[in-house]
Design an enzyme around this catalytic site. Sequence first.
Site, PDB file in Angstrom:
ATOM      1  N   TYR A  91      -0.819   8.290  -2.714  1.00  0.00           N
ATOM      2  CA  TYR A  91      -0.461   7.999  -4.147  1.00  0.00           C
ATOM      3  C   TYR A  91      -1.746   8.907  -4.797  1.00  0.00           C
ATOM      4  O   TYR A  91      -1.542   8.964  -5.914  1.00  0.00           O
ATOM      5  CB  TYR A  91      -0.906   6.543  -4.362  1.00  0.00           C
ATOM      6  CG  TYR A  91       0.362   5.520  -4.119  1.00  0.00           C
ATOM      7  CD1 TYR A  91       1.561   5.940  -3.643  1.00  0.00           C
ATOM      8  CD2 TYR A  91       0.189   4.419  -4.661  1.00  0.00           C
ATOM      9  CE1 TYR A  91       2.601   5.330  -3.297  1.00  0.00           C
ATOM     10  CE2 TYR A  91       1.486   3.375  -4.426  1.00  0.00           C
ATOM     11  CZ  TYR A  91       2.427   3.942  -3.696  1.00  0.00           C
ATOM     12  OH  TYR A  91       3.617   3.175  -3.566  1.00  0.00           O
ATOM     13  N   GLY A  92      -2.741   9.285  -3.990  1.00  0.00           N
ATOM     14  CA  GLY A  92      -3.945   9.560  -4.774  1.00  0.00           C
ATOM     15  C   GLY A  92      -3.807  11.220  -5.523  1.00  0.00           C
ATOM     16  O   GLY A  92      -4.457  11.398  -6.311  1.00  0.00           O
ATOM     17  N   CYS A 101     -10.759   4.104   0.023  1.00  0.00           N
ATOM     18  CA  CYS A 101      -9.206   4.000   0.445  1.00  0.00           C
ATOM     19  C   CYS A 101      -8.936   3.169   1.593  1.00  0.00           C
ATOM     20  O   CYS A 101      -9.743   3.266   2.639  1.00  0.00           O
ATOM     21  CB  CYS A 101      -8.767   5.670   0.811  1.00  0.00           C
ATOM     22  SG  CYS A 101      -7.163   5.840   1.386  1.00  0.00           S
ATOM     23  N   HIS A 106      -6.877   3.321   3.827  1.00  0.00           N
ATOM     24  CA  HIS A 106      -6.676   3.929   5.084  1.00  0.00           C
ATOM     25  C   HIS A 106      -7.965   4.218   5.833  1.00  0.00           C
ATOM     26  O   HIS A 106      -7.922   4.248   6.984  1.00  0.00           O
ATOM     27  CB  HIS A 106      -5.914   5.501   4.840  1.00  0.00           C
ATOM     28  CG  HIS A 106      -4.647   5.413   4.446  1.00  0.00           C
ATOM     29  ND1 HIS A 106      -4.136   4.537   3.174  1.00  0.00           N
ATOM     30  CD2 HIS A 106      -3.359   5.455   5.233  1.00  0.00           C
ATOM     31  CE1 HIS A 106      -2.604   4.810   3.201  1.00  0.00           C
ATOM     32  NE2 HIS A 106      -2.255   5.335   4.320  1.00  0.00           N
ATOM     33  N   ASP A 154       0.893  -1.353  -0.014  1.00  0.00           N
ATOM     34  CA  ASP A 154       0.056   0.130   0.143  1.00  0.00           C
ATOM     35  C   ASP A 154       0.894   1.080   0.022  1.00  0.00           C
ATOM     36  O   ASP A 154       2.161   1.139   0.339  1.00  0.00           O
ATOM     37  CB  ASP A 154      -0.949  -0.051   1.149  1.00  0.00           C
ATOM     38  CG  ASP A 154      -1.775   1.199   1.414  1.00  0.00           C
ATOM     39  OD1 ASP A 154      -2.315   1.547   0.247  1.00  0.00           O
ATOM     40  OD2 ASP A 154      -1.957   1.672   2.309  1.00  0.00           O
ATOM     41  N   SER A 155       0.303   2.156  -0.336  1.00  0.00           N
ATOM     42  CA  SER A 155       0.907   3.624  -0.224  1.00  0.00           C
ATOM     43  C   SER A 155       1.303   4.025   1.232  1.00  0.00           C
ATOM     44  O   SER A 155       2.152   5.004   1.462  1.00  0.00           O
ATOM     45  CB  SER A 155       0.133   4.587  -0.949  1.00  0.00           C
ATOM     46  OG  SER A 155      -1.043   5.011  -0.094  1.00  0.00           O
ATOM     47  N   CYS A 203      -4.416  -0.976  -2.088  1.00  0.00           N
ATOM     48  CA  CYS A 203      -4.330   0.338  -2.323  1.00  0.00           C
ATOM     49  C   CYS A 203      -5.386   0.639  -3.458  1.00  0.00           C
ATOM     50  O   CYS A 203      -5.319   0.294  -4.474  1.00  0.00           O
ATOM     51  CB  CYS A 203      -3.324   0.856  -2.705  1.00  0.00           C
ATOM     52  SG  CYS A 203      -3.095   2.590  -3.017  1.00  0.00           S
ATOM     53  N   ASN A 204      -6.529   1.350  -3.218  1.00  0.00           N
ATOM     54  CA  ASN A 204      -7.433   1.729  -4.336  1.00  0.00           C
ATOM     55  C   ASN A 204      -6.845   2.601  -5.337  1.00  0.00           C
ATOM     56  O   ASN A 204      -7.169   2.290  -6.544  1.00  0.00           O
ATOM     57  CB  ASN A 204      -8.595   2.443  -3.672  1.00  0.00           C
ATOM     58  CG  ASN A 204      -9.611   1.704  -2.778  1.00  0.00           C
ATOM     59  OD1 ASN A 204     -10.551   1.158  -3.233  1.00  0.00           O
ATOM     60  ND2 ASN A 204      -9.494   1.698  -1.587  1.00  0.00           N
ATOM     61  N   THR A 205      -5.851   3.416  -5.199  1.00  0.00           N
ATOM     62  CA  THR A 205      -5.466   4.171  -6.279  1.00  0.00           C
ATOM     63  C   THR A 205      -4.531   3.461  -7.030  1.00  0.00           C
ATOM     64  O   THR A 205      -4.596   3.600  -8.299  1.00  0.00           O
ATOM     65  CB  THR A 205      -4.619   5.539  -5.477  1.00  0.00           C
ATOM     66  OG1 THR A 205      -5.594   6.100  -4.721  1.00  0.00           O
ATOM     67  CG2 THR A 205      -3.965   6.323  -6.452  1.00  0.00           C
TER      68      THR A 205
END
Length: 257
Positions: A43-44, A183, A185, A11-12, A74-76
């Site tokens: 990352y977004g 996200c 997070h 993940d970011s 990570c969604n992004t």
Amino acid sequence: MDNKQPIGIFDSGIGGTSIWKEIHNLLPNEATIYLADSKNAPYGEKSKEEIIHLSMKNTDFLLDMNCKLIVVACNTATTNAIRELRAHYDVPFIGIEPAIKPAAIHSKTQVIGILATKGTLNSELFNKTTEMFYHTKIIEQIGYGLVELIENGQMETPEMTQLLHSYLNPMIDANIDFLVLGCSHYPYLIPQIRKIIPNHIQIIDSGLAVARQTQNLLNEIGFNPDNNNQPIFYTNTNPTVLETILGSKYNVQEKDF
């Protein structure tokens, strides 16, 4: 393929640990290696090209650790890079996308909210998904500043509360009955979000769905028979916040990558 090879997760930053926890709970025998690229979070706000580059860098690290599959927690990164990752590497990938489908299907008001990063909401994959549910009004909100506060361990601060109110109040006024957290997070903000939104609004995140998808993939490539695997965590910044979220039970290693 050796069944004892670990599952790689990146993940970011620290947010993907919400996905790791679901995977670890469902598949406790599996060895896992978690990579937190906190140095480059969030990352977004980055370009698609940057996100692809960082995702490949993370993948290379995990493949060097002999991982048998990669979870892009990570969604992004999923919405911007997973197609390129699958084309470039000969290893299975599991991604994470905002759970728009269950929210849209079950919404009674036909109005749902999604809180996500700019990179996710502006992605081609996300836009294709939302087009499928044209009968539902989707209120999109970029969570500016949320990831940065979480990464700095400031989840329960006046600044966080103020930001969440500013993002969620318009959704409440629009009569949403589902809030999709887009996200990895954001599940760590659920206690604060619950204090703001009415009880009838359901919160959806993708953690358990990703864990089940991982389980399904392991049905094909093989499970780890051992149950004595200690998870490994790497971060490229100060590990304090990650250690706080995970608890003293787990060892976090700071490593430049």
